[in-house]
Enzyme design. Structure first.
Site, PDB file in Angstrom:
ATOM      1  N   ASP A   1      -9.250  26.291  22.102  1.00  0.00           N
ATOM      2  CA  ASP A   1      -8.701  25.491  20.943  1.00  0.00           C
ATOM      3  C   ASP A   1      -7.417  26.191  20.251  1.00  0.00           C
ATOM      4  O   ASP A   1      -7.392  27.159  19.590  1.00  0.00           O
ATOM      5  CB  ASP A   1      -9.869  25.447  19.807  1.00  0.00           C
ATOM      6  CG  ASP A   1      -9.617  24.477  18.565  1.00  0.00           C
ATOM      7  OD1 ASP A   1      -8.352  24.057  18.702  1.00  0.00           O
ATOM      8  OD2 ASP A   1     -10.482  24.300  17.665  1.00  0.00           O
TER       9      ASP A   1
ATOM     10  N   HIS B   1      -4.526  26.807  13.022  1.00  0.00           N
ATOM     11  CA  HIS B   1      -5.000  28.063  13.252  1.00  0.00           C
ATOM     12  C   HIS B   1      -4.087  29.392  13.279  1.00  0.00           C
ATOM     13  O   HIS B   1      -4.603  30.424  13.471  1.00  0.00           O
ATOM     14  CB  HIS B   1      -6.204  28.364  14.346  1.00  0.00           C
ATOM     15  CG  HIS B   1      -7.167  27.238  14.154  1.00  0.00           C
ATOM     16  ND1 HIS B   1      -8.130  27.063  13.069  1.00  0.00           N
ATOM     17  CD2 HIS B   1      -7.620  26.178  15.036  1.00  0.00           C
ATOM     18  CE1 HIS B   1      -8.947  26.079  13.315  1.00  0.00           C
ATOM     19  NE2 HIS B   1      -8.488  25.278  14.361  1.00  0.00           N
TER      20      HIS B   1
END
Length: 288
Positions: A175, A180
């Protein structure tokens, strides 16, 4: 006569099949990224390796990513709302996993929609619920409401530490959404800074949960949770736990007094066919 609820054109959409290969190195990297330590030899040493079942979610990450790439929702604002996992059989130390995926349901939340992406294999059944602002309002059913916190005091209290580099490590497992790691992308998503993947936070909680029950984390059979608020790398989580039958716990995790994981249900079972069944030593645990 009241008209029946509308159905999203994405409901039932076939996302295809895929076979994903992995090595012992990938499984070990995953264990380290979610909080395993160097002395947890059967999680980080290839000669004794047991694969954490939630590692399967990194292998299946292609499915929600594929739906976003098709334009079902705005990938810059959609967030992971909840996750379910049922383990059917242990993952081998290395190999290939063949999976099929589809959009099982689309719920209409008014200003947003929730897409349930279901991924199935011989080893597991997993469902991502993706909260997509701007995709609702099509007249469909709202879907189930969130579970409530148990009314009685927690049976156990756990403390789980995250570390500042954890999101950077976990994103290497599949991911790689920029929110992030990239501060600008995080701000676009409405966050003050890059935040930890929900699945990383959830997996980090399973390790001390297993220890609290005297189970091995590789014995996970069921997992379910809602991601209520972001966790930032370096946060320490306070986890309230309620016993939920043999091998089971209900959990709620908070950071700075704010719930971040709610409606967590987790269950472990022995796997006697595997030679390494010694329970992982419980860590970061504060008994109430």
């Amino acid at each position: 006569m009241t008209a029946p609820p509308a159905v999203s054109p994405w409901r039932g959409h076939d996302l295809g099949t895929r076979t994903v290969a992995y090595t012992e190195r990938d499984a070990i990297l995953y264990a380290l990224a979610v909080g395993a330590r160097a002395d947890d030899l059967d999680l980080v040493f290839e000669k004794r390796l047991r694969v954490l079942p939630a590692f399967a979610l990194t292998l299946a990450q292609w499915a929600p990513d594929a739906l976003g790439a098709l334009g079902a929702f705005d990938t810059t604002t959609a967030v992971h709302g909840s996750q379910r996992l049922t383990v059917r059989r242990p993952l081998p130390r290395s190999g290939e996993v063949s999976m099929s995926a589809r959009v099982a349901e689309v719920w209409d939340k008014g200003g947003a929609a929730v897409f349930d992406v279901e991924v199935e294999s011989h080893h597991f059944l997993a469902t991502w619920s993706l909260f997509a602002p701007g995709s609702g309002g099509f007249g469909g059913e709202r879907g189930p409401s969130g579970p409530k916190r148990p009314g009685q005091p927690a049976d156990r209290r756990l403390s789980v530490a995250t570390h500042p580099e954890q999101a950077a490590h976990y994103r290497l497992l599949g991911d790689r959404h920029p929110m992030h790691i990239d501060p600008e992308a995080a701000r676009t998503a409405g966050m003050p800074r890059p935040f930890l993947h929900g699945l990383c936070t959830l997996a980090a909680v399973t390790l001390p949960a297993a220890g609290a029950l005297g189970a091995h984390p590789a014995g996970l059979t069921e997992l379910e949770a809602r991601f209520s608020a972001p966790v930032y790398p370096g946060d320490r989580l306070a986890v309230d736990a309620w016993d939920d039958g043999p091998g089971g716990l209900r959990l709620e995790a908070s950071a700075y007094g704010r719930p971040v994981l709610t409606g967590v249900r987790i269950r472990f079972a022995d796997m006697p066919e595997h030679p390494f069944d010694a329970p992982l030593q419980q860590k970061e645990t504060l008994d109430a």
